[in-house]
Design an enzyme around this catalytic site. Structure first.
Site, mmCIF file in Angstrom:
data_model
loop_
_atom_site.group_PDB
_atom_site.id
_atom_site.type_symbol
_atom_site.label_atom_id
_atom_site.label_comp_id
_atom_site.label_asym_id
_atom_site.label_seq_id
_atom_site.Cartn_x
_atom_site.Cartn_y
_atom_site.Cartn_z
ATOM 1 N N GLU A 135 0.819 -1.215 0.000
ATOM 2 C CA GLU A 135 0.000 0.000 0.000
ATOM 3 C C GLU A 135 0.848 1.258 0.000
ATOM 4 O OE1 GLU A 135 -2.603 -0.539 3.306
ATOM 5 O OE2 GLU A 135 -3.972 -1.845 2.193
ATOM 6 N N HIS A 168 -10.297 -0.032 -0.135
ATOM 7 C CA HIS A 168 -10.607 -0.770 1.089
ATOM 8 C C HIS A 168 -12.113 -0.964 1.293
ATOM 9 C CE1 HIS A 168 -6.420 0.132 2.037
ATOM 10 N NE2 HIS A 168 -6.483 -0.781 2.979
#
Length: 238
Positions: A135, A168
């Site tokens: 990420e 997410h």
């Protein structure tokens, strides 16, 4: 954005889409359904990290040529300070989200992946280490870094955090993702070392693993005991 970075993004997207192939494949081998998400995520995340590291080898070799790159001592200091800043930003943003904006406490995304880890413990490595590394490479080095060349810090951090939240699938906690994105982006800009926000991100996810996976059941028991004590005391006060 360089061609190499586009391939990094394609690899990351392919990692997420690979479940459409991996899940049916594991079903063919009679893998228990509840273990499939954790198993395939561990395989796909690990493979993606290896591919992305290979793609970024030129960046790794030339990292010492980056202008304004902080010293190792400064990087170590900002890594420690970054963990503190990230926790403060998370606490404040969660408080605002829950008590001011009325968001239900508890991230569905966190609960879902924590359940994967309970069923397939090896997935803990993905949660605590591999995921944060990927990420930070994607959202800080590639996306934020590319935007920061064209826009100011605030715009670049906002756009990258919005994409971060969408990936997410947890828009209720958009403020939390935004706050963390600002901290991680600041650490990256301040030190010119992607390792610094990676350390802060890994530290936060490791704590989340401890709270939700390793000690999750124990915390639930303590919470139930506390509720029972409060009910018992309340019975005398009625």
């Amino acid at each position: 954005m360089s061609k190499r970075y586009w391939w990094v993004l394609i690899t990351y997207i392919a990692m997420h889409l690979s479940a459409f192939i991996g899940v049916p494949l594991l079903k063919l081998y009679d893998v228990p359904l509840e273990r499939i998400p954790g198993i395939w995520s561990t395989i796909s995340f690990s493979a993606a990290l290896l591919i992305i590291i290979v793609l970024l080898l030129p960046d790794i070799r030339n990292r010492h040529e980056v202008r304004g790159r902080s010293s190792k001592a400064d990087a170590a200091m900002w890594s420690i300070l970054g963990v503190f800043l990230a926790f403060v930003a998370q606490y404040i943003s969660i408080y605002i989200s829950v008590f001011i904006l009325g968001v239900e406490p508890g991230s569905e995304n966190t609960e879902r992946i924590s359940e994967y880890a309970r069923i397939f413990p090896l997935f803990i490595i993905v949660m605590a280490v591999i995921g944060p590394i990927l990420e930070e490479i994607i959202f800080r080095k590639v996306i934020f870094g590319s935007l920061y060349k064209k826009y100011n810090f605030i715009i670049a951090a906002l756009i990258s955090s919005l994409i971060f939240a969408v990936v997410h699938a947890d828009l209720d906690y958009l403020l939390v993702y935004t706050a963390l994105a600002f901290v991680f982006s600041y650490l990256y800009v301040k030190t010119k070392r992607i390792l610094v926000p990676i350390i802060a991100h890994v530290a936060m996810n490791t704590l989340a693993v401890l709270v939700h996976v390793v000690y999750g059941e124990r915390l639930d028991e303590l919470r139930q005991q506390l509720d029972q004590i409060q009910s018992f005391i309340g019975g005398f006060l009625v």
